[in-house]
Structures are given as C-alpha cells and as structure tokens.
Design a protein around this motif. Sequence first.
Motif, mmCIF file in Angstrom:
data_model
loop_
_atom_site.group_PDB
_atom_site.id
_atom_site.type_symbol
_atom_site.label_atom_id
_atom_site.label_comp_id
_atom_site.label_asym_id
_atom_site.label_seq_id
_atom_site.Cartn_x
_atom_site.Cartn_y
_atom_site.Cartn_z
ATOM 1 N N TYR A 64 0.816 -1.211 0.000
ATOM 2 C CA TYR A 64 0.000 0.000 0.000
ATOM 3 C C TYR A 64 0.855 1.269 0.000
ATOM 4 C CZ TYR A 64 -3.213 -3.571 1.739
ATOM 5 O OH TYR A 64 -3.940 -4.729 1.903
ATOM 6 N N LEU A 65 2.170 1.097 0.148
ATOM 7 C CA LEU A 65 3.107 2.218 0.200
ATOM 8 C C LEU A 65 4.074 2.202 -0.973
ATOM 9 C CD1 LEU A 65 3.917 2.157 4.036
ATOM 10 C CD2 LEU A 65 2.547 3.856 2.825
ATOM 11 N N GLY A 66 3.667 1.541 -2.036
ATOM 12 C CA GLY A 66 4.520 1.494 -3.221
ATOM 13 C C GLY A 66 5.792 0.707 -3.024
ATOM 14 N N GLY A 67 5.785 -0.254 -2.099
ATOM 15 C CA GLY A 67 6.940 -1.115 -1.876
ATOM 16 C C GLY A 67 7.948 -0.567 -0.892
ATOM 17 N N ILE A 68 7.681 0.564 -0.282
ATOM 18 C CA ILE A 68 8.614 1.152 0.698
ATOM 19 C C ILE A 68 8.780 0.204 1.878
ATOM 20 C CG2 ILE A 68 8.936 3.027 2.377
ATOM 21 C CD1 ILE A 68 7.540 4.881 0.360
ATOM 22 N N GLU A 69 10.018 -0.074 2.254
ATOM 23 C CA GLU A 69 10.301 -1.006 3.337
ATOM 24 C C GLU A 69 10.742 -0.310 4.623
ATOM 25 O OE1 GLU A 69 13.101 -3.933 2.030
ATOM 26 O OE2 GLU A 69 11.888 -4.553 0.309
ATOM 27 N N VAL A 70 11.352 0.856 4.471
ATOM 28 C CA VAL A 70 11.850 1.591 5.642
ATOM 29 C C VAL A 70 11.485 3.064 5.496
ATOM 30 C CG1 VAL A 70 13.882 2.210 7.018
ATOM 31 C CG2 VAL A 70 13.782 -0.019 5.880
ATOM 32 N N ILE A 71 10.990 3.658 6.601
ATOM 33 C CA ILE A 71 10.687 5.088 6.611
ATOM 34 C C ILE A 71 11.856 5.811 7.255
ATOM 35 C CG2 ILE A 71 9.133 6.864 7.496
ATOM 36 C CD1 ILE A 71 6.916 4.755 7.528
ATOM 37 N N THR A 72 12.423 6.780 6.538
ATOM 38 C CA THR A 72 13.589 7.517 7.026
ATOM 39 C C THR A 72 13.290 9.016 7.060
ATOM 40 O OG1 THR A 72 14.460 7.714 4.776
ATOM 41 C CG2 THR A 72 15.159 5.785 6.068
#
Length: 433
Positions: A419-427
Amino acid sequence: MLDIKLIKDDPQDVIDRLAAKGKDAKAEVEEILRLDGQRRALILETDNLKAEQNRTSKQIPALKKAGQDVAPVMARMKELSEQIKNNDVAIRQVEADYREVMLSLPNLPDRDLAPGGKENNQELRRFGEPHVFDFEPKDHVDLCTDLGLIDYERGTKLSGSGFWVYRGMGARLEWALLNYFIETHLADGYEMVMVPHMLSEHNGYASGQFPKFKDEVYWLDNDEEGRSHFMLPTAETALIGLHYNEILTEKELPRKYFAYTPCFRKEAGSHRADERGMVRGHQFNKVEMFQYTLPEKSDEAFEELVGKAEALVKGLGFHFRTVKLAAEDCSASMARTYDIEIHIPSMNGYKEVSSVSNARDYQARRAMIRFKREATGKTEFVHTLNGSGLATSRILPAVVEQNQRKDGSVVVPEVLRKYLGGIEVITKDMKNW
C-alpha cells in the motif's frame, strides 16, 4: 434492554448478576416490577371499561325504542369515556417511566465472567514476545515528530489538545493500515458500509450508550426540524441502527458488516501522563466489525470476530495478548468482551487495540430488531456483536516503536508495503513524501 420475563421470573438472579458488574440494581428492579404491575392493572381496568362502554352503547337504541329514559345511561357513557381517557393518559406515563428505568439497566454479564473490575481480568493467551532493543529506544511521539509523520503542534493549533495532523508518510502509513484492514474484511466476506458520521439520538439508545454516556459524545445544535444529532463515538452506534425496527428472515442471518469511520469522543481528554501523543484523542480512525446473528450462533460468531482481530494484529507482527474481561470491566451494553492488547514499549505495558463484544439480545430489544423463525413462524430478537478491526491510534504508535532502528528509521511491516509502493523503511529524508 433486558427481557422483562427474566426480571419477573427471578428478580434476585438479575440483581445478583448485575452486582457482578458493579451495579446495585435492587431499587430499579423493584421499581420495574411495580410499574409493570401498575401498567398491567391499568390496561386490564381500561379493557373492562371499554367492554362496559360497548355493552352500554348497544342498550341505548333499545331503550329509546321502548320509550325509556336514556339520561342515566348517557351519563354513565360520559363517565366511562372520561375514565378511559384518564386511564390512557396514566398508561402512557407509566409506560414512559417503565421504559426509562428499563433503559437505565446494563446488560447481564455472561455467567462465566469473573465478578469485579480490571483486577479480575483473565489473560487467555499470548502471541510472540516483547521486542528487545540493543539501543535506547524512542517513544512514538519523538519518532513521529523526527520522521515528520505526525504534526502535534499544528493539530493543537487547528482544534486544541487531543488532536493531531497526519503528514506525508504518516498520512500514507495511516491509510495503509486502513487499507490492510479493509482488504482483509472483504476477503472474509464482510460487507463494507459507509455510514453517516452524524447520527440521530435514537441510535445512542439502541446501542446502549445512552442514557449513561449521553454527556460523553459531541452534540450538535438541533436542526430546523428540532432533531438532535451527535457525532458517532464508534461505527457500532451506526451499524446497530442499520436494521432499526426491522424483522429479518432467518435466511438473511448472519449479516456481517464492517465500516471505516473517524470516531469522536469527549472523555478522551482526561488521559494519564504516560498516554502521550496518539494513544488517546478526541478523534481517531477505526474500522469496526459488526454481526447480526441467530441466538444459537452467537458464541460461534463471537469466536470468529476474536479470531479476525487477532489475525490482523498477528499480520502486523506484533506481540500481543488476548484478555477476557471481568464483568465490571465490560461496557454497560455488553454481556462479554475480549480485549486484544498490544505491547507499546515506551509505556511499559499493554494497550487495547481491539475490543470484541457480544451484546446477546440486549441491543436488539432496544432497537426492536427481530427475525422470523422458519420452523415456527414466530419472531425472535437477533443477537448483535461488534469488534474493532482495528483502531489505528494505538496501532501506529506500536508500529513505529516496535519497528524502530538505532538510526531513527522505522521498518514498515511487510503486510503494509504494497500500500506504500513497496517502501520497506521510513527515514527522515521522506518527510515530504
């Protein structure tokens, strides 16, 4: 609302069971029995007066034909009419008093619940283990601020304390959580419903939240037709109203619904010092599950809802526990409740993220929601159940706290990444995403 038959058959049992819920109901039960007796006596007397009125009325033509004086008979007819009119007024008042006392009584707790409050809650099971960090972890307020996920300052500027603004990746992470919940419920065969956020007063009574918690919702000014509305504290309040005053067919049950809504609650302003940030607020997002079911399928439906809530929390990778609430810790309208509680590291404890409850026929009696039994043709009250599936205001803090890394970044749970376009880590460099 309780079944008057239960109260009349064994009033002491009702008093004892409500005592387990912390309610001294002796005076109310006695008043209900008195008003019920008074109502029945008035109805019987009125029926007898009407029967006499009919008999007397039929005598008048014969008396006139025989040339007899009908003045005494007409006087009696006037007297009967006046007595019936007065009785009808008395019956309406007694019924209003009776309903008011009946509405004030909470639901009977199931017999297997421990009496008393939180101290007697029973942990049923645990999943996973608390997260162990090899560095000094931050709390969710600092993490969300540093990563630009939540703007507490501008939330307060917009609406006062107890409000916040989701920004950038914070807004996207919140929406990802809601999408995960919604997609799961759809896959499980639940019907999605989008309900009004502003409800008419009768819905509060139907759900059992009124009259006790009438002052804990946000009320709006009466509209041009004099109707009162309030902002829903949970979608449960709207979902119980979907079939208000309806008779369903047996084949229509179970009805399985879910709804996403913001929830508005006044009482959230009085929180403890350790409940910073989003853990309590005047407005938060929640997906609510709801079932209408046959009485004999009620326990099965309850276990299904508990299992669904647990599965959602498991999917996010959280350590959690499932707790069976003691009688007094259940809400007024519920016969039994299980809470799913997740571990939020900065609070050194567990916080409820889902409450799954069975109201039995209590809400259905208040809302007059029935079904017709095929075998007998008789109408019976449905059973209603609800469960959070889930509320986000504690899920998001747990996500960032449990998945934080030493550099201040946060790992996105795998089920949310699509649901986040494949983002795995939020920085931190994603503040404006």
